[in-house]
Design a protein around this motif. Structure first.
Motif, PDB file in Angstrom:
ATOM      1  N   ASN A  57      84.258  -6.190 -43.728  1.00 53.71           N
ATOM      2  CA  ASN A  57      85.475  -6.121 -44.535  1.00 53.71           C
ATOM      3  C   ASN A  57      86.018  -7.513 -44.835  1.00 53.71           C
ATOM      4  O   ASN A  57      86.469  -8.227 -43.938  1.00 53.71           O
ATOM      5  CB  ASN A  57      86.542  -5.286 -43.818  1.00 53.71           C
ATOM      6  N   VAL A  58      85.978  -7.877 -46.108  1.00 54.56           N
ATOM      7  CA  VAL A  58      86.318  -9.232 -46.549  1.00 54.56           C
ATOM      8  C   VAL A  58      87.505  -9.185 -47.495  1.00 54.56           C
ATOM      9  O   VAL A  58      87.538  -8.365 -48.428  1.00 54.56           O
ATOM     10  CB  VAL A  58      85.120  -9.899 -47.263  1.00 54.56           C
ATOM     11  N   LEU A  59      88.458 -10.059 -47.262  1.00 56.38           N
ATOM     12  CA  LEU A  59      89.593 -10.232 -48.162  1.00 56.38           C
ATOM     13  C   LEU A  59      89.478 -11.589 -48.839  1.00 56.38           C
ATOM     14  O   LEU A  59      89.384 -12.617 -48.166  1.00 56.38           O
ATOM     15  CB  LEU A  59      90.912 -10.161 -47.388  1.00 56.38           C
ATOM     16  N   ASP A  75      76.330  -5.687 -49.153  1.00 52.33           N
ATOM     17  CA  ASP A  75      76.737  -4.793 -48.074  1.00 52.33           C
ATOM     18  C   ASP A  75      78.140  -5.118 -47.553  1.00 52.33           C
ATOM     19  O   ASP A  75      78.662  -4.409 -46.695  1.00 52.33           O
ATOM     20  CB  ASP A  75      75.735  -4.842 -46.916  1.00 52.33           C
ATOM     21  N   LEU A  76      78.760  -6.179 -48.080  1.00 46.88           N
ATOM     22  CA  LEU A  76      80.129  -6.506 -47.717  1.00 46.88           C
ATOM     23  C   LEU A  76      81.091  -5.726 -48.600  1.00 46.88           C
ATOM     24  O   LEU A  76      80.857  -5.550 -49.798  1.00 46.88           O
ATOM     25  CB  LEU A  76      80.385  -8.004 -47.874  1.00 46.88           C
ATOM     26  N   ALA A  91      89.079 -10.519 -63.865  1.00 48.97           N
ATOM     27  CA  ALA A  91      88.266 -10.174 -62.689  1.00 48.97           C
ATOM     28  C   ALA A  91      87.781  -8.728 -62.772  1.00 48.97           C
ATOM     29  O   ALA A  91      86.619  -8.428 -62.441  1.00 48.97           O
ATOM     30  CB  ALA A  91      89.063 -10.396 -61.416  1.00 48.97           C
ATOM     31  N   ARG A  92      88.644  -7.824 -63.216  1.00 46.65           N
ATOM     32  CA  ARG A  92      88.242  -6.415 -63.327  1.00 46.65           C
ATOM     33  C   ARG A  92      87.156  -6.234 -64.377  1.00 46.65           C
ATOM     34  O   ARG A  92      86.226  -5.426 -64.210  1.00 46.65           O
ATOM     35  CB  ARG A  92      89.466  -5.554 -63.644  1.00 46.65           C
ATOM     36  N   GLN A  93      87.246  -6.983 -65.464  1.00 47.92           N
ATOM     37  CA  GLN A  93      86.197  -6.936 -66.484  1.00 47.92           C
ATOM     38  C   GLN A  93      84.868  -7.425 -65.908  1.00 47.92           C
ATOM     39  O   GLN A  93      83.799  -6.861 -66.185  1.00 47.92           O
ATOM     40  CB  GLN A  93      86.594  -7.791 -67.685  1.00 47.92           C
ATOM     41  N   ARG A  94      84.924  -8.456 -65.065  1.00 46.22           N
ATOM     42  CA  ARG A  94      83.715  -8.992 -64.441  1.00 46.22           C
ATOM     43  C   ARG A  94      83.085  -7.961 -63.502  1.00 46.22           C
ATOM     44  O   ARG A  94      81.868  -7.763 -63.491  1.00 46.22           O
ATOM     45  CB  ARG A  94      84.040 -10.280 -63.677  1.00 46.22           C
ATOM     46  N   VAL A  95      83.921  -7.316 -62.704  1.00 42.97           N
ATOM     47  CA  VAL A  95      83.428  -6.301 -61.772  1.00 42.97           C
ATOM     48  C   VAL A  95      82.741  -5.164 -62.534  1.00 42.97           C
ATOM     49  O   VAL A  95      81.665  -4.694 -62.136  1.00 42.97           O
ATOM     50  CB  VAL A  95      84.583  -5.755 -60.914  1.00 42.97           C
ATOM     51  N   ALA A  96      83.345  -4.744 -63.640  1.00 41.98           N
ATOM     52  CA  ALA A  96      82.767  -3.648 -64.421  1.00 41.98           C
ATOM     53  C   ALA A  96      81.461  -4.068 -65.092  1.00 41.98           C
ATOM     54  O   ALA A  96      80.466  -3.331 -65.048  1.00 41.98           O
ATOM     55  CB  ALA A  96      83.775  -3.176 -65.465  1.00 41.98           C
ATOM     56  N   SER A  97      81.452  -5.246 -65.707  1.00 43.84           N
ATOM     57  CA  SER A  97      80.264  -5.672 -66.451  1.00 43.84           C
ATOM     58  C   SER A  97      79.083  -5.970 -65.543  1.00 43.84           C
ATOM     59  O   SER A  97      77.920  -5.763 -65.920  1.00 43.84           O
ATOM     60  CB  SER A  97      80.594  -6.904 -67.307  1.00 43.84           C
ATOM     61  N   GLU A  98      79.352  -6.438 -64.322  1.00 42.17           N
ATOM     62  CA  GLU A  98      78.271  -6.769 -63.387  1.00 42.17           C
ATOM     63  C   GLU A  98      78.037  -5.678 -62.344  1.00 42.17           C
ATOM     64  O   GLU A  98      77.221  -5.843 -61.447  1.00 42.17           O
ATOM     65  CB  GLU A  98      78.566  -8.110 -62.720  1.00 42.17           C
ATOM     66  N   ARG A  99      78.758  -4.573 -62.485  1.00 40.58           N
ATOM     67  CA  ARG A  99      78.583  -3.401 -61.623  1.00 40.58           C
ATOM     68  C   ARG A  99      78.657  -3.778 -60.138  1.00 40.58           C
ATOM     69  O   ARG A  99      77.770  -3.461 -59.353  1.00 40.58           O
ATOM     70  CB  ARG A  99      77.257  -2.712 -61.936  1.00 40.58           C
ATOM     71  N   LEU A 100      79.738  -4.421 -59.797  1.00 45.66           N
ATOM     72  CA  LEU A 100      79.938  -4.876 -58.422  1.00 45.66           C
ATOM     73  C   LEU A 100      80.600  -3.761 -57.622  1.00 45.66           C
ATOM     74  O   LEU A 100      81.805  -3.762 -57.378  1.00 45.66           O
ATOM     75  CB  LEU A 100      80.786  -6.150 -58.419  1.00 45.66           C
ATOM     76  N   THR A 101      79.800  -2.809 -57.201  1.00 49.39           N
ATOM     77  CA  THR A 101      80.337  -1.631 -56.526  1.00 49.39           C
ATOM     78  C   THR A 101      80.863  -1.939 -55.131  1.00 49.39           C
ATOM     79  O   THR A 101      81.577  -1.121 -54.539  1.00 49.39           O
ATOM     80  CB  THR A 101      79.256  -0.537 -56.423  1.00 49.39           C
ATOM     81  N   ASN A 102      80.516  -3.108 -54.596  1.00 49.22           N
ATOM     82  CA  ASN A 102      81.026  -3.481 -53.264  1.00 49.22           C
ATOM     83  C   ASN A 102      82.433  -4.071 -53.333  1.00 49.22           C
ATOM     84  O   ASN A 102      83.044  -4.326 -52.293  1.00 49.22           O
ATOM     85  CB  ASN A 102      80.082  -4.466 -52.577  1.00 49.22           C
ATOM     86  N   VAL A 103      82.954  -4.311 -54.529  1.00 49.91           N
ATOM     87  CA  VAL A 103      84.344  -4.759 -54.690  1.00 49.91           C
ATOM     88  C   VAL A 103      85.221  -3.513 -54.689  1.00 49.91           C
ATOM     89  O   VAL A 103      85.238  -2.739 -55.642  1.00 49.91           O
ATOM     90  CB  VAL A 103      84.521  -5.570 -55.981  1.00 49.91           C
ATOM     91  N   ARG A 104      85.956  -3.318 -53.597  1.00 55.65           N
ATOM     92  CA  ARG A 104      86.675  -2.071 -53.378  1.00 55.65           C
ATOM     93  C   ARG A 104      88.073  -2.068 -53.968  1.00 55.65           C
ATOM     94  O   ARG A 104      88.708  -1.016 -54.052  1.00 55.65           O
ATOM     95  CB  ARG A 104      86.752  -1.767 -51.877  1.00 55.65           C
ATOM     96  N   GLY A 105      88.575  -3.221 -54.350  1.00 59.37           N
ATOM     97  CA  GLY A 105      89.901  -3.252 -54.945  1.00 59.37           C
ATOM     98  C   GLY A 105      90.278  -4.653 -55.388  1.00 59.37           C
ATOM     99  O   GLY A 105      89.876  -5.640 -54.762  1.00 59.37           O
ATOM    100  N   LEU A 106      91.023  -4.734 -56.494  1.00 58.42           N
ATOM    101  CA  LEU A 106      91.600  -5.983 -56.986  1.00 58.42           C
ATOM    102  C   LEU A 106      93.076  -5.703 -57.222  1.00 58.42           C
ATOM    103  O   LEU A 106      93.439  -4.943 -58.125  1.00 58.42           O
ATOM    104  CB  LEU A 106      90.904  -6.432 -58.284  1.00 58.42           C
TER     105      LEU A 106
END
Length: 229
Positions: A57-59, A75-76, A91-106
């Motif tokens: 769990n990383v902040l 896996d983080l 940042a949210r656009q980046r998460v969506a475009s790169e499919r960063l499913t390990n990013v649990r919240g912004l």
């Protein structure tokens, strides 16, 4: 109080949450282009250090436009916070475009007053954030609070020179803190008390050691209380 310390105090007082929001509203659209390259070395080194540590769990405090997010191990479980909604939108656009499913919240959140429970994370990392917040000691105390005992705190930042030409330049820029959105004369002692806080490592980063990676184990409760004062 020494004159130099008093001047730094006035510069600190001039920077508040609203001025940070306004500064990064202006910077959001060009941040990656203007700062992404020069800050890339320190960012990659910090994330590489996080990736070597145990605990899922990383902040990321001050996640900005999310430049570091694709570099974390998949896996983080990563949560990012920032005071600027404009930066978070990117940042949210980046998460969506790169499919960063390990990013649990912004989340839009004040790093000096986080809404997380005590010990919610294994690791907290702040990249180029400590010199942005109005009170870096409170940032340190809050990061310590939300990381479990024995967890890790990491900071990448520009820290002011102790002397020489760069010191004069940083001191001259200090009154511009509010307009810049960061403290040019920010020192390590503004973040933590080196007399009471055990630092594991202090590592200069390219280019030319402008930025420094500071890593430490989460301090004990007594040290957290001192940092918050």
């Amino acid at each position: 109080m020494a004159k130099g310390a008093e001047e730094r105090g006035h510069a600190r007082a001039a920077l508040d949450a609203d001025s940070v929001r306004e500064a990064y509203r202006r910077w959001a659209g060009v941040y990656d282009t203007v700062f992404g390259g020069v800050s890339g070395f320190g960012r990659r080194r910090a994330v590489a250090a996080v990736n070597r540590l145990a605990g899922p769990n990383v902040l990321e405090v001050g996640v900005g436009t999310g430049l570091a997010l694709p570099q974390y191990r998949r896996d983080l479980q990563v949560v990012g916070i920032d005071l600027s909604r404009h930066m978070l939108d990117i940042a949210r656009q980046r998460v969506a475009s790169e499919r960063l499913t390990n990013v649990r919240g912004l989340l839009e959140m004040d790093a000096e007053r986080m809404a997380f429970a005590d010990g919610a994370f294994d690791i907290a990392v702040a990249m180029f954030t400590a010199s942005v917040v109005p009170d870096a000691r409170r940032l340190f105390a809050e990061m310590s609070r939300v990381v479990r005992p024995g967890g890790h705190l990491l900071f990448v930042n520009h820290f002011a020179a102790e002397g020489g030409p760069r010191w004069w330049v940083e001191r001259a820029m200090a009154p511009l803190s509010r307009r810049l959105g960061w403290h040019p004369d920010f020192a390590l002692r503004d973040l933590l008390d080196p007399e009471t806080t055990r630092v594991d490592s202090i590592e200069p980063c390219p280019p030319a050691g402008i930025f420094t990676l500071v890593t430490l184990r989460n301090p004990v409760a007594e040290t957290r209380a001192l940092a918050a004062e």
